[in-house]
Every structure is written in C-alpha cells, then in structure tokens.
Scaffold this motif. Structure first.
Motif, PDB file in Angstrom:
ATOM      1  N   VAL A 141       0.851  -1.194   0.000  1.00 24.81           N
ATOM      2  CA  VAL A 141       0.000   0.000   0.000  1.00 24.81           C
ATOM      3  C   VAL A 141       0.886   1.242   0.000  1.00 24.81           C
ATOM      4  O   VAL A 141       2.091   1.142   0.217  1.00 24.81           O
ATOM      5  CB  VAL A 141      -0.943   0.007   1.233  1.00 24.81           C
ATOM      6  CG1 VAL A 141      -1.915  -1.165   1.180  1.00 24.81           C
ATOM      7  CG2 VAL A 141      -0.147   0.007   2.531  1.00 24.81           C
ATOM      8  N   PRO A 142       0.319   2.423  -0.226  1.00 24.43           N
ATOM      9  CA  PRO A 142       1.127   3.644  -0.144  1.00 24.43           C
ATOM     10  C   PRO A 142       1.748   3.801   1.256  1.00 24.43           C
ATOM     11  O   PRO A 142       1.366   3.117   2.207  1.00 24.43           O
ATOM     12  CB  PRO A 142       0.111   4.758  -0.416  1.00 24.43           C
ATOM     13  CG  PRO A 142      -0.992   4.093  -1.169  1.00 24.43           C
ATOM     14  CD  PRO A 142      -1.069   2.700  -0.627  1.00 24.43           C
ATOM     15  N   SER A 143       2.679   4.713   1.383  1.00 22.36           N
ATOM     16  CA  SER A 143       3.316   4.973   2.681  1.00 22.36           C
ATOM     17  C   SER A 143       2.279   5.481   3.682  1.00 22.36           C
ATOM     18  O   SER A 143       1.175   5.889   3.303  1.00 22.36           O
ATOM     19  CB  SER A 143       4.436   6.004   2.529  1.00 22.36           C
ATOM     20  OG  SER A 143       3.872   7.271   2.247  1.00 22.36           O
ATOM     21  N   VAL A 144       2.628   5.464   4.945  1.00 20.85           N
ATOM     22  CA  VAL A 144       1.726   5.963   5.991  1.00 20.85           C
ATOM     23  C   VAL A 144       1.376   7.419   5.719  1.00 20.85           C
ATOM     24  O   VAL A 144       0.214   7.831   5.861  1.00 20.85           O
ATOM     25  CB  VAL A 144       2.372   5.798   7.384  1.00 20.85           C
ATOM     26  CG1 VAL A 144       1.555   6.489   8.452  1.00 20.85           C
ATOM     27  CG2 VAL A 144       2.548   4.321   7.705  1.00 20.85           C
ATOM     28  N   GLU A 145       2.360   8.191   5.277  1.00 23.22           N
ATOM     29  CA  GLU A 145       2.126   9.609   4.980  1.00 23.22           C
ATOM     30  C   GLU A 145       1.126   9.802   3.841  1.00 23.22           C
ATOM     31  O   GLU A 145       0.477  10.821   3.741  1.00 23.22           O
ATOM     32  CB  GLU A 145       3.441  10.317   4.643  1.00 23.22           C
ATOM     33  CG  GLU A 145       4.431  10.400   5.787  1.00 23.22           C
ATOM     34  CD  GLU A 145       5.221   9.117   6.007  1.00 23.22           C
ATOM     35  OE1 GLU A 145       5.860   9.007   7.056  1.00 23.22           O
ATOM     36  OE2 GLU A 145       5.189   8.202   5.154  1.00 23.22           O
ATOM     37  N   GLU A 146       1.022   8.783   2.991  1.00 25.32           N
ATOM     38  CA  GLU A 146       0.096   8.838   1.849  1.00 25.32           C
ATOM     39  C   GLU A 146      -1.162   8.002   2.112  1.00 25.32           C
ATOM     40  O   GLU A 146      -1.779   7.483   1.192  1.00 25.32           O
ATOM     41  CB  GLU A 146       0.810   8.364   0.587  1.00 25.32           C
ATOM     42  CG  GLU A 146       1.970   9.262   0.197  1.00 25.32           C
ATOM     43  CD  GLU A 146       2.803   8.688  -0.943  1.00 25.32           C
ATOM     44  OE1 GLU A 146       2.515   7.557  -1.401  1.00 25.32           O
ATOM     45  OE2 GLU A 146       3.749   9.359  -1.366  1.00 25.32           O
ATOM     46  N   LYS A 147      -1.516   7.858   3.389  1.00 26.29           N
ATOM     47  CA  LYS A 147      -2.736   7.167   3.826  1.00 26.29           C
ATOM     48  C   LYS A 147      -2.717   5.664   3.537  1.00 26.29           C
ATOM     49  O   LYS A 147      -3.746   5.037   3.281  1.00 26.29           O
ATOM     50  CB  LYS A 147      -3.981   7.815   3.237  1.00 26.29           C
ATOM     51  CG  LYS A 147      -4.126   9.266   3.653  1.00 26.29           C
ATOM     52  CD  LYS A 147      -5.401   9.865   3.148  1.00 26.29           C
ATOM     53  CE  LYS A 147      -5.448  11.334   3.597  1.00 26.29           C
ATOM     54  NZ  LYS A 147      -6.670  11.992   3.175  1.00 26.29           N
ATOM     55  N   GLY A 148      -1.525   5.076   3.629  1.00 26.33           N
ATOM     56  CA  GLY A 148      -1.397   3.639   3.400  1.00 26.33           C
ATOM     57  C   GLY A 148      -2.162   2.794   4.399  1.00 26.33           C
ATOM     58  O   GLY A 148      -2.750   1.768   4.028  1.00 26.33           O
ATOM     59  N   MET A 149      -2.189   3.217   5.651  1.00 26.39           N
ATOM     60  CA  MET A 149      -2.944   2.466   6.665  1.00 26.39           C
ATOM     61  C   MET A 149      -4.428   2.479   6.319  1.00 26.39           C
ATOM     62  O   MET A 149      -5.113   1.460   6.451  1.00 26.39           O
ATOM     63  CB  MET A 149      -2.714   3.053   8.054  1.00 26.39           C
ATOM     64  CG  MET A 149      -1.330   2.803   8.610  1.00 26.39           C
ATOM     65  SD  MET A 149      -1.008   1.066   8.948  1.00 26.39           S
ATOM     66  CE  MET A 149      -2.078   0.814  10.345  1.00 26.39           C
ATOM     67  N   LEU A 150      -4.931   3.617   5.891  1.00 29.56           N
ATOM     68  CA  LEU A 150      -6.335   3.718   5.493  1.00 29.56           C
ATOM     69  C   LEU A 150      -6.621   2.791   4.308  1.00 29.56           C
ATOM     70  O   LEU A 150      -7.626   2.068   4.293  1.00 29.56           O
ATOM     71  CB  LEU A 150      -6.682   5.164   5.134  1.00 29.56           C
ATOM     72  CG  LEU A 150      -8.098   5.405   4.612  1.00 29.56           C
ATOM     73  CD1 LEU A 150      -9.131   5.039   5.664  1.00 29.56           C
ATOM     74  CD2 LEU A 150      -8.248   6.865   4.185  1.00 29.56           C
ATOM     75  N   LYS A 151      -5.720   2.788   3.333  1.00 28.18           N
ATOM     76  CA  LYS A 151      -5.889   1.913   2.160  1.00 28.18           C
ATOM     77  C   LYS A 151      -5.899   0.442   2.581  1.00 28.18           C
ATOM     78  O   LYS A 151      -6.687  -0.359   2.066  1.00 28.18           O
ATOM     79  CB  LYS A 151      -4.784   2.147   1.131  1.00 28.18           C
ATOM     80  CG  LYS A 151      -4.768   3.532   0.548  1.00 28.18           C
ATOM     81  CD  LYS A 151      -5.931   3.757  -0.376  1.00 28.18           C
ATOM     82  CE  LYS A 151      -5.824   5.120  -1.033  1.00 28.18           C
ATOM     83  NZ  LYS A 151      -7.045   5.518  -1.684  1.00 28.18           N
ATOM     84  N   ALA A 152      -5.025   0.080   3.528  1.00 28.72           N
ATOM     85  CA  ALA A 152      -4.981  -1.303   4.019  1.00 28.72           C
ATOM     86  C   ALA A 152      -6.293  -1.670   4.701  1.00 28.72           C
ATOM     87  O   ALA A 152      -6.860  -2.745   4.453  1.00 28.72           O
ATOM     88  CB  ALA A 152      -3.807  -1.489   4.978  1.00 28.72           C
TER      89      ALA A 152
END
Length: 159
Positions: A141-152
C-alpha cells in the motif's frame, strides 16, 4: 560516545517504556522495565560502528536493524530482551482472542518485523518498506504519509 541518555531522545535515539515513547531519560519510571532502546544512525559507517560495539550483547539481547524514513541514509537499531518481540505479542493477542494465524494480518516495513509475519497469514507493507519486506508482502500500500494504513483497512474491510 554512542549513546548519551542525557540528551533529548528524538534526535539520535529513542526509548520506549511499555509502548510509551519518551522525550527524555528523566521520564523513565524506575519501577517499570525499559522494553526497547532504539538507536537511529546517520550513515552506514556509524551503523557499522554501533553494531560492532553491540556485538557482545547479542547473546543477551535481540538486536534488529532496519531502515527508517527519519534516517534514510542510516539505520534504526532496536535492542530488546530476547524474550520480548512483536511475534510474542501477536501470539498473545491471538491466544486471548481465540484466533488463528489464518485470521491474522500483519503490517510492517522493516526486517525486524519479520517475526510478526511468521504469526500472520496475510502481510501488508507500505511502499517505502525495506525491499525484502515488500517482496514478502501479500499487499503493498502507499506509505503511511500517503494514507497507506487507510488503504490497508479499506482493502481488508472490502470497502
């Protein structure tokens, strides 16, 4: 000097006591154990120097080395008790919740996160993770700064 615990911790190293990151050594509660010491090095030479000095401690402590976006040219060295790691924590939660590895998901970005991957059937890594971790992941997924957690979370929930 490798580690000066009298300085503010955010620049060169960090101390976590029971999951709570501290700003100064004065915040350490002497009644509680320190669960992790993190040393962030500035470059490869400093990393090698620190690891050489820590070498005799490998029999007593787990010394994990990874990269971190706070120190892209150096490393993040985590020193923990051999009996404490993220994998033990995941197994503890699985036991308490009565769930299996197949029902568990891990997300990590550094080689030291490999211990949690062994406990979970599905692995997620951010785009800026260590290459070995990205190769191991079932989903990047994108990096945490790029909302990767949200995407996950969106992926896992089917949203």
């Amino acid at each position: 000097e490798i580690l000066d615990l009298t300085k503010d911790t955010r620049e060169d190293y960090g101390i976590s006591q029971n999951g709570r990151w501290l700003d100064t050594i004065q915040e350490v509660n002497s009644q509680e154990p320190i669960t992790i010491i993190s040393i962030n090095t500035k470059d490869k030479n400093q990393t090698e120097k620190v690891l050489k000095i820590l070498e005799p401690q490998k029999a007593r402590f787990h010394i994990g080395v990874g990269t971190h976006h706070y120190s892209p040219t150096g490393a993040c060295i985590h020193i923990t008790d051999k009996e404490a790691n993220k994998g033990f924590g995941v197994r503890y939660i699985q036991d308490k919740l009565g769930i299996t590895n197949e029902e568990s998901v891990a997300m990590g970005d550094m080689p030291m996160d490999e211990v949690i991957f062994k406990e979970c059937a599905f692995v997620i890594a951010p785009e800026n993770a260590h290459p070995d971790i990205k190769n191991r992941a079932n989903l990047v997924v994108p990096s945490v700064e790029e909302k990767g957690m949200l995407k996950a979370c969106e992926f896992l929930s089917g949203a």
